[in-house]
Design an enzyme around this catalytic site. Structure first.
Site, PDB file in Angstrom:
ATOM      1  N   HIS A   1       0.892  -1.071  -0.022  1.00  0.00           N
ATOM      2  CA  HIS A   1      -0.242   0.263   0.117  1.00  0.00           C
ATOM      3  C   HIS A   1       1.155   0.869   0.014  1.00  0.00           C
ATOM      4  O   HIS A   1       0.323   2.038  -1.255  1.00  0.00           O
ATOM      5  CB  HIS A   1      -0.638  -0.109   1.241  1.00  0.00           C
ATOM      6  CG  HIS A   1      -2.026   1.501   1.573  1.00  0.00           C
ATOM      7  ND1 HIS A   1      -2.258   2.010   0.993  1.00  0.00           N
ATOM      8  CD2 HIS A   1      -1.389   2.218   2.641  1.00  0.00           C
ATOM      9  CE1 HIS A   1      -3.223   3.429   1.050  1.00  0.00           C
ATOM     10  NE2 HIS A   1      -2.903   3.452   2.066  1.00  0.00           N
TER      11      HIS A   1
ATOM     12  N   HIS B   1       4.294   6.014   5.887  1.00  0.00           N
ATOM     13  CA  HIS B   1       3.052   7.157   5.441  1.00  0.00           C
ATOM     14  C   HIS B   1       2.511   6.306   6.726  1.00  0.00           C
ATOM     15  O   HIS B   1       1.753   7.353   7.732  1.00  0.00           O
ATOM     16  CB  HIS B   1       2.083   8.103   4.644  1.00  0.00           C
ATOM     17  CG  HIS B   1       1.426   6.714   4.417  1.00  0.00           C
ATOM     18  ND1 HIS B   1       2.016   5.863   2.645  1.00  0.00           N
ATOM     19  CD2 HIS B   1      -0.166   6.965   4.298  1.00  0.00           C
ATOM     20  CE1 HIS B   1       0.696   5.527   3.144  1.00  0.00           C
ATOM     21  NE2 HIS B   1      -0.746   5.478   3.337  1.00  0.00           N
TER      22      HIS B   1
ATOM     23  N   GLU C   1       1.416   5.400  12.834  1.00  0.00           N
ATOM     24  CA  GLU C   1       0.034   4.746  13.547  1.00  0.00           C
ATOM     25  C   GLU C   1       0.688   3.500  13.346  1.00  0.00           C
ATOM     26  O   GLU C   1      -0.310   2.713  14.422  1.00  0.00           O
ATOM     27  CB  GLU C   1      -1.174   5.639  11.746  1.00  0.00           C
ATOM     28  CG  GLU C   1      -1.904   5.051  12.409  1.00  0.00           C
ATOM     29  CD  GLU C   1      -2.929   5.599  13.478  1.00  0.00           C
ATOM     30  OE1 GLU C   1      -2.444   7.002  13.539  1.00  0.00           O
ATOM     31  OE2 GLU C   1      -3.816   4.633  13.792  1.00  0.00           O
ATOM     32  N   ASP C   2       0.726   2.289  12.746  1.00  0.00           N
ATOM     33  CA  ASP C   2       0.648   1.272  12.336  1.00  0.00           C
ATOM     34  C   ASP C   2       1.719   0.327  13.060  1.00  0.00           C
ATOM     35  O   ASP C   2       1.448  -0.881  12.725  1.00  0.00           O
ATOM     36  CB  ASP C   2      -0.262   0.501  11.012  1.00  0.00           C
ATOM     37  CG  ASP C   2      -1.354   1.321  10.813  1.00  0.00           C
ATOM     38  OD1 ASP C   2      -1.681   1.602  10.855  1.00  0.00           O
ATOM     39  OD2 ASP C   2      -1.219   0.448   9.861  1.00  0.00           O
TER      40      ASP C   2
ATOM     41  N   ASP D   1      -2.934   8.396  -1.001  1.00  0.00           N
ATOM     42  CA  ASP D   1      -2.992   7.531  -0.104  1.00  0.00           C
ATOM     43  C   ASP D   1      -4.744   6.684  -0.079  1.00  0.00           C
ATOM     44  O   ASP D   1      -5.186   5.710  -0.333  1.00  0.00           O
ATOM     45  CB  ASP D   1      -3.369   8.509   1.103  1.00  0.00           C
ATOM     46  CG  ASP D   1      -3.721   6.600   2.092  1.00  0.00           C
ATOM     47  OD1 ASP D   1      -3.587   5.799   2.031  1.00  0.00           O
ATOM     48  OD2 ASP D   1      -4.585   7.618   3.298  1.00  0.00           O
TER      49      ASP D   1
ATOM     50  N   ASP E   1     -24.381  16.878 -24.914  1.00  0.00           N
ATOM     51  CA  ASP E   1     -23.092  16.670 -25.175  1.00  0.00           C
ATOM     52  C   ASP E   1     -22.051  15.380 -24.397  1.00  0.00           C
ATOM     53  O   ASP E   1     -21.667  15.798 -23.592  1.00  0.00           O
ATOM     54  CB  ASP E   1     -22.522  18.218 -25.153  1.00  0.00           C
ATOM     55  CG  ASP E   1     -23.122  19.023 -23.752  1.00  0.00           C
ATOM     56  OD1 ASP E   1     -23.954  17.905 -23.685  1.00  0.00           O
ATOM     57  OD2 ASP E   1     -22.761  19.594 -23.975  1.00  0.00           O
TER      58      ASP E   1
HETATM   59 MN    MN Z   1      -2.800   4.748   4.390  1.00  0.00          MN
END
Ligand code: MN
Length: 735
Positions: free
Chosen positions: A48, A72, A76-77, A139, A259
């Site tokens: 990812h 990124h 967080e992870d 992201d 159109d």
């Molecule tokens: Mn992400």
């Protein structure tokens, strides 16, 4: 999964000075940190951030952005900290990653208050460094591309958030390509039926349109070649989402869409744009009202292009966009196309960017609103409004360009120039002519604001303007004016309370009493007294704790004939009685009635000439006249046959008087009633009755039954009473 060397090669293609070592270290570090984590698709998690980095190489962004993209999700992870990233990759990248961590879990489609607050956080993080937004959008794009792996119940929220916030934000930053893909993916998930239907029809048309596209491309290319204009022509069908939007906006069926094919003509030089336009308009008739020149006046997101629609071969409407290659680059990539972000060392470039990119300037201005203490809901409302609205472009008398949302007024224009200009605006000239401040501005209007120093914007403007900046400024000015008024009134009440008590008063003494009254400043406290929230006797007690108030005087009733009882009819008693009220009178000057039906005014409040009026028929009794704003009329809402359309029929020679009722809240003091009665008497009105209600110890509510000539007369009385320093509030009563 992209290999390490592949990523480096992608960057090297547009940046020969790529820091290969930095990219390699980030690649290995992120891969190890995410370890065995898996995505919903079953792929290793690291795929990812790597894809996000790859998307950003398409935008040709600098090394720091690519590295931050790979890192990124790492704070967080995983167990990694900001300090560690600073240490390994430098504080610039550390800051980007931290910014992304802050906005990682923001929910932008939840309950309104939280949504507004979260949107605010998002913009704040982004304003630190616009690269945070670019990474966030990439992201989101990758998450949308892989949304079908996510559990069904989570998809709708993510897709909705994308369509509501991220796609418009990408558009606002001028990143059309990213916006289109985000919209397409979100549309597909949110409205699968609509998507499938439109896509199927577009598919059927592709063969037929394909031929037309080829034919038009060829015809145009030949025309340009004959005139030695170098131009690349490419036609394409519109996307399902843009077709859907058009169907929705114009509420028309697919078949009525004329159109669905658009052409882009890319030229080398600016003047070629206009030469191409000339060729096109000579060859085919153009559709009036569809020509837009965003080359000479760019959109607020820096988009430049000439738009026109012509009636092409087979009477088909053909949409054309004409621009140079450089403009095309900005049209596709927006703020990301800005040269300053293509190389590292762009931190000090931020200011430069702010000067050159109006998209970035918009971001900054939006953030300014944050500092003025609007509630999150209000903020969200403004910002989203501006995100979606079309623009009009207007000029100052000196030729400065002011871009405003469609529907904007000269008041919005004034506030866009400066808050001071807005606050003091009293009139406007549009293209040299005096025009109402509430006119709708058109593209190209030159606007001159007429100002009067010391003027304050009326509160009603707030609902009439369309820009968040004007709304916020008007609300602030109104709040401030009202507060000043109450503080002035409170100051009088307090001063007199101290006089009555025979005690000295000074600013210092008042200040010392603030804690006991739980107020932050003397002004605050005075305004609270003015609003009736604090009783003036309590202020005296707060300053002089030993002070014992004598028995409060009973509300004083003033009898007719007493001093101050001016303008009051001697014959008055407590019965409401004016000509026509409650009685049948033939002479009521009303048109639209026939025969001998008795007519009377509604007993409470009455109607005066100038009011819009209606008659209500009561069978067997007659007709009662109400002003249109009377709340009593709601009782007849479901009986339309009882409503009669009536009009005033006034004889200019007769000077009749009509009943009206007002309620004033005024300082509770001897002499107040007399003073107010004088104000009314001076206008030539009669007072038929007065009644009192205690509002609070400091205030009394007085109901005046008046006889006035007409609405103007009544409004004059109300305005004069409001101007009295003794009065805090005056309202008309409609029974
Ligand atoms: Mn992400």
């Amino acid at each position: 999964m992209i290999r390490q060397y592949e990523l480096v090669e992608r960057v090297r293609k547009y940046n020969p000075h790529v820091d290969e070592d930095l990219l390699n270290r980030a690649y290995v570090y992120a891969m190890k940190a995410h370890g065995a984590q898996k995505r919903a698709s079953g792929d290793p998690y690291f795929s990812h951030p790597l894809e996000v980095a790859a998307i950003l190489t398409d935008l040709k962004l600098d090394d720091a952005t690519i590295v931050a993209a790979m890192l990124h999700d790492i704070i967080e992870d995983t167990a990694t900290t900001r300090e560690e990233i600073d240490h390994l990759f430098g504080p610039q990248i550390g800051k980007l990653v931290e910014g992304l961590t802050k906005i990682e879990k923001l929910d932008l489609v939840s309950k309104k208050a939280a949504q507004g607050e979260n949107f605010r956080k998002l913009l704040l993080a982004v304003a630190e460094d616009v690269r945070v937004l670019l990474i966030k959008l990439a992201d989101r794009l990758h998450n949308m591309r892989t949304l079908h792996f996510v559990p069904t119940e989570k998809r709708a929220r993510i897709a909705e958030e994308t369509l509501d916030i991220y796609a418009p934000l990408a558009g606002r930053m001028g990143m059309q390509r990213l916006r289109e893909e985000l919209e397409g993916l979100a549309f597909r998930h949110l409205m699968p039926e609509a998507y499938r239907t439109i896509e199927a029809r577009l598919h059927d048309l592709r063969a037929k349109n394909g031929r037309i596209i080829k034919r038009i491309e060829k015809e145009l290319a030949e025309e340009f070649a004959r005139r030695d204009i170098e131009a690349a022509v490419s036609g394409r069908q519109k996307t399902p989402y843009s077709v859907w939007r058009k169907m929705e906006r114009k509420s028309i069926a697919f078949e009525q869409l004329s159109d669905i094919v658009g052409f882009r003509i890319i030229v080398g030089e600016l003047e070629d744009c206009y030469r191409v336009l000339g060729v096109v308009h000579t060859k085919w008739p153009n559709v009036p009202g569809r020509f837009k020149d965003y080359v000479s006046t760019p959109k607020q997101n820096d988009y430049r292009s000439i738009h026109t629609t012509v009636i092409g071969p087979g009477h088909q409407r053909v949409e054309l966009q004409i621009r140079t290659a450089a403009m095309h680059e900005i049209a596709c990539f927006g703020i990301a196309a800005h040269a300053l972000y293509k190389d590292s060392g762009s931190v000090e470039g931020k200011e430069e960017l702010a000067k050159e990119s109006s998209a970035f300037r918009w971001l900054q201005e939006t953030l300014e609103l944050l500092t003025h203490g609007d509630s999150p809901e209000e903020f969200l409302e403004h910002t989203r409004l501006e995100l979606f609205q079309d623009q009009v472009f207007c000029f100052t008398p000196k030729g400065g360009l002011i871009a405003l949302p469609r529907g904007a007024t000269p008041i919005d224009f004034a506030y866009a120039v400066h808050t001071k200009v807005g606050n003091s605006a009293v009139g406007a000239k549009i293209n040299g002519r005096i025009a109402p401040l509430l006119s709708q501005l058109q593209n190209g209007d030159e606007v001159e604001i007429i100002r009067a120093e010391g003027h304050m914007p009326p509160a009603a403007w707030e609902s009439l303007v369309v820009t968040g900046k004007a709304q916020a400024a008007i609300r602030r000015a109104t709040r401030e004016a009202v507060r000043r008024q109450y503080a002035g009134l409170g100051s009088q009440i307090v001063r007199r309370a101290f006089e009555r008590a025979g005690r000295a008063i000074s600013d210092e003494k008042l200040k010392s009493a603030l804690p006991r009254l739980a107020r932050g400043s003397v002004d605050d406290m005075l305004a609270a007294v003015g609003r009736g929230e604090i009783y003036s006797g309590d202020v005296v007690k707060a300053v002089y704790p030993d002070f014992r108030e004598e028995r409060k005087p009973a509300p004083k009733t003033i009898e007719p004939g007493e001093p101050g009882w001016f303008g009051v009819k001697k014959s008055s008693n407590l019965v409401f009685k004016v000509p026509g009220a409650g009685d049948e009178v033939d002479a009521i000057p009303i048109r639209g009635l026939h025969g001998d039906v008795p007519v009377r005014f509604a007993a409470d409040g009455g109607a005066v000439p100038g009011d819009r009026i209606v008659g209500i028929l009561t069978p067997g009794e007659g007709i009662t006249i109400y002003p249109i704003q009377s709340p009593a009329l709601t009782a007849f809402d479901d009986q339309p046959d009882r409503w009669l359309d009536v009009r005033w029929d006034l004889d200019g020679d007769k000077h009749e008087l009509f009943p009206a009722r007002i309620v004033a809240t005024a300082i509770n003091e001897p002499g107040t009633l007399g003073a107010l009665a004088t104000v009314v008497g001076e206008t030539g009105a009669n007072i038929d009755n007065i009644s009192f209600a205690a509002h609070s110890p400091d205030f009394r509510e007085m109901t005046f039954d008046l006889e006035v000539a007409d609405l103007k007369h009544l409004n004059d009385i109300i305005a004069r009473l409001r101007g009295s320093p003794l009065v805090s509030k005056v309202e008309r009563v409609n029974g």
